[in-house]
Design a protein around this motif. Structure first.
Motif, mmCIF file in Angstrom:
data_model
loop_
_atom_site.group_PDB
_atom_site.id
_atom_site.type_symbol
_atom_site.label_atom_id
_atom_site.label_comp_id
_atom_site.label_asym_id
_atom_site.label_seq_id
_atom_site.Cartn_x
_atom_site.Cartn_y
_atom_site.Cartn_z
ATOM 1 N N GLY A 178 15.395 -60.398 28.049
ATOM 2 C CA GLY A 178 14.075 -60.326 28.668
ATOM 3 C C GLY A 178 13.678 -58.940 29.137
ATOM 4 N N LEU A 179 14.504 -57.946 28.858
ATOM 5 C CA LEU A 179 14.191 -56.591 29.300
ATOM 6 C C LEU A 179 13.133 -55.957 28.392
ATOM 7 N N GLY A 180 12.279 -55.129 29.011
ATOM 8 C CA GLY A 180 11.241 -54.420 28.260
ATOM 9 C C GLY A 180 10.827 -53.170 28.999
ATOM 10 N N ASP A 181 9.879 -52.427 28.421
ATOM 11 C CA ASP A 181 9.539 -51.113 28.973
ATOM 12 C C ASP A 181 8.729 -51.168 30.259
ATOM 13 N N GLU A 182 8.413 -52.377 30.738
ATOM 14 C CA GLU A 182 7.758 -52.467 32.046
ATOM 15 C C GLU A 182 8.741 -52.177 33.181
ATOM 16 N N PHE A 183 10.026 -52.161 32.874
ATOM 17 C CA PHE A 183 11.049 -51.873 33.873
ATOM 18 C C PHE A 183 11.523 -50.428 33.705
ATOM 19 N N GLN A 184 11.317 -49.629 34.762
ATOM 20 C CA GLN A 184 11.657 -48.211 34.706
ATOM 21 C C GLN A 184 13.072 -47.977 35.232
ATOM 22 N N LEU A 185 13.960 -47.664 34.320
ATOM 23 C CA LEU A 185 15.340 -47.379 34.687
ATOM 24 C C LEU A 185 15.498 -45.922 35.089
ATOM 25 N N ALA A 186 16.626 -45.614 35.711
ATOM 26 C CA ALA A 186 16.932 -44.225 36.034
ATOM 27 C C ALA A 186 16.991 -43.382 34.770
ATOM 28 N N SER A 187 17.335 -44.022 33.642
ATOM 29 C CA SER A 187 17.466 -43.331 32.363
ATOM 30 C C SER A 187 16.183 -43.330 31.541
ATOM 31 N N ASN B 35 12.021 -56.917 44.692
ATOM 32 C CA ASN B 35 11.600 -58.143 43.990
ATOM 33 C C ASN B 35 11.987 -58.012 42.521
ATOM 34 N N ASP B 36 13.295 -57.912 42.283
ATOM 35 C CA ASP B 36 13.809 -57.627 40.949
ATOM 36 C C ASP B 36 14.054 -58.914 40.173
ATOM 37 N N PRO B 37 13.266 -59.211 39.137
ATOM 38 C CA PRO B 37 13.491 -60.430 38.358
ATOM 39 C C PRO B 37 14.742 -60.362 37.497
ATOM 40 N N ASN B 38 15.323 -59.163 37.376
ATOM 41 C CA ASN B 38 16.501 -58.988 36.525
ATOM 42 C C ASN B 38 17.822 -59.018 37.296
ATOM 43 N N TYR B 39 17.744 -58.972 38.627
ATOM 44 C CA TYR B 39 18.945 -59.025 39.473
ATOM 45 C C TYR B 39 19.925 -57.898 39.138
ATOM 46 N N PHE B 40 19.420 -56.699 38.852
ATOM 47 C CA PHE B 40 20.284 -55.582 38.479
ATOM 48 C C PHE B 40 21.380 -55.345 39.523
ATOM 49 N N GLY B 41 22.617 -55.474 39.119
ATOM 50 C CA GLY B 41 23.763 -55.095 39.936
ATOM 51 C C GLY B 41 24.049 -55.946 41.147
ATOM 52 N N ASN C 199 13.377 -75.356 38.213
ATOM 53 C CA ASN C 199 14.802 -75.192 38.466
ATOM 54 C C ASN C 199 15.050 -74.121 39.526
ATOM 55 N N SER C 200 16.280 -74.085 40.015
ATOM 56 C CA SER C 200 16.677 -73.067 40.990
ATOM 57 C C SER C 200 17.618 -72.085 40.313
ATOM 58 N N LEU C 201 17.295 -70.794 40.435
ATOM 59 C CA LEU C 201 18.063 -69.746 39.761
ATOM 60 C C LEU C 201 18.712 -68.812 40.781
ATOM 61 N N HIS C 202 20.009 -68.586 40.622
ATOM 62 C CA HIS C 202 20.745 -67.559 41.381
ATOM 63 C C HIS C 202 20.549 -67.667 42.888
#
Length: 344
Positions: free
Chosen positions: A288-297, A61-67, A98-101
Motif C-alpha cells: 500500500g505504499l506510494g509517493d504520497e508518503f515522504q520518506l527520509a530518503s 497519524n501514520d497509516p503505515n505504522y512505520f517502526g 475490523n480492528s487493526l493493530h
C-alpha cells in the motif's frame, strides 16, 4: 557501546545507541518507534535499513505504522469483536468493520516510559506502559515492558513482556519496514528471502483470515528455499492479487532451532537473519505504499520495504487450530525476536 538521548522540539525523546561494529539504532519514546537501523554494507558503507519519515510529525497519524510497537493485538481482529469466558467484547473498529493493530489508540500512539541502559557488552532502551482495563475494548489491566537491546554480535534483540489481571488477548510485535539496499535506494523486489514455514493463513477480500490454513507447497508462499521476491510479488495467484500484488499473510513456522527468516540483498551484501520464540509471522511487503508518503530518503513507492511481524495469530480469537493470542490472568507473557545483521 554508547547511548545518547535527545529531546525533540515536539517533546518526544529520541534515543540513539550503537555498538562497536558500526551499527547505530535510533528509537522514539512515542510509539516505541524505530526510526533508524544503520548498518554497514560489504564495503563498509553505513546506511539506514528501515523506512523512516522525513518529518517526525508524520508518525502521529501514520497509516503505515512505520517502526512502531504494536498492541494489544497485532493484526486484524474480525468484526472488531471476540468472545472470551462467555462474554462478548467490542473493540475499536479502525479498519472498516475490523480492528487493526490495537485500534484507534494502540500502543503505537503511546508515550512510553523510557529507561536507557548501556554496558561494555550492550546498549538499549527499556520501554514500559500500563494498559488499563477495556483500553481499545480489551479486558484486563496489563503491564507491558519492551526492551530494545543491541550487542557486539550485531544482534538487535527485542524482548516483549506483559502480565494481566484478567484473561485477555495479547500479541505484541514491531512494525519496522526493512530494506537492505540502504536508504531505500531500491524496492525490495530483488531481495532474496527464505522462511522456515510450510503453511500460511488464507485471507478473504478484506484481508481477514478465512479460517483455512493452507499448504505452501507449489504456491508463491513456499519460501523454504531462498527465493527472489520479484517472482512471487508478480504472481497471478489469487492470494497475492487480493493483498495488492504482494504478501500480507501469516506464515506458521516449522519447529526449528535455526533462524526462521533470512533476508539478503545481493548488491549491498547485507544479510538479516531473524530468530523468534513466536509461533509465526505476518510478512507484509509494503503493497500500500506510494509517493504520497515522504520518506527520509525521498517519496515512498510500492514495495519500498517489508515487515517481519513476528506474533501469534489474531485469527485464533475466532477459529480453532491457530497459534493462540490468549494470555491467562497472572501468567507472564515473554517473547523474544532477534534480528542479526551480517554481510557476505
Amino acid at each position: 557501546m554508547e547511548i545518547k538521548e535527545k529531546l525533540l522540539s515536539n517533546g518526544w525523546k529520541k534515543f540513539t545507541f550503537s555498538n562497536n561494529k558500526g551499527i547505530t539504532i535510533s528509537v522514539l519514546d512515542y510509539g516505541g518507534i524505530i526510526t533508524e537501523i544503520n548498518v554497514p554494507d560489504h564495503k563498509g558503507t553505513i546506511e539506514n535499513v528501515v523506512l523512516s519519515y522525513k518529518d517526525y510529525d508524520s508518525y502521529i497519524n501514520d497509516p503505515n505504522y512505520f517502526g512502531a510497537l504494536i498492541g494489544r493485538v497485532a493484526g486484524r481482529v474480525e468484526g472488531a469483536s471476540f468472545s472470551l469466558n462467555g462474554k462478548e467484547y467490542t473493540l475499536d473498529a479502525n479498519d472498516g468493520d475490523n480492528s487493526l493493530h490495537g485500534g484507534k489508540q494502540g500502543f503505537n500512539k503511546k508515550i512510553w516510559e523510557a529507561s536507557p541502559f548501556q554496558s561494555s557488552t550492550d546498549a538499549g532502551v527499556v520501554f514500559t506502559c500500563e494498559s488499563p482495563h477495556l483500553e481499545g475494548g480489551y479486558p484486563g489491566s496489563v503491564s507491558i515492558k519492551v526492551t530494545y537491546q543491541l550487542n557486539d554480535q550485531n544482534q538487535f534483540i527485542v524482548d516483549y513482556q506483559a502480565i494481566s489481571d484478567q484473561d485477555t488477548p495479547i500479541t505484541l510485535t514491531n512494525h519496522s519496514y526493512f530494506n537492505l539496499s540502504g536508504n531505500a535506494k531500491r524496492p525490495i523486489c530483488d531481495h532474496k528471502m527464505k522462511i522456515a514455514s510450510d503453511r500460511f493463513v488464507e485471507l478473504d477480500e478484506h484481508l481477514i483470515p478465512t479460517g483455512n490454513i493452507n499448504s505452501n507447497q507449489d504456491t508463491p508462499f513456499d519460501l523454504r528455499n531462498e527465493t527472489t521476491l520479484k517472482s512471487p510479488l508478480g504472481s497471478d495467484h489469487s492470494q497475492i492479487q487480493l493483498a495488492g500484488n504482494g504478501y500480507d499473510h501469516y506464515f506458521i513456522f516449522k519447529e526449528t532451532g535455526e533462524e526462521q527468516v533470512t533476508l539478503r540483498d545481493e548488491d549491498s551484501g547485507r544479510v538479516l537473519k531473524v530468530h523468534t520464540t513466536q509461533p509465526g509471522m505476518v510478512l507484509y511487503t509494503g503493497n500500500g505504499l506510494g509517493d504520497e508518503f515522504q520518506l527520509a530518503s525521498g517519496p515512498a513507492e510500492k514495495h519500498s520495504g517489508l515487515c517481519l511481524e513476528t506474533q501469534a495469530s489474531p485469527a485464533s480469537l475466532h477459529h480453532d487450530g491457530f497459534p493462540s493470542a490468549l494470555l491467562k490472568a497472572a501468567e507472564p507473557y515473554n517473547k523474544r525476536t532477534t534480528f542479526t545483521f551480517d554481510t557476505f
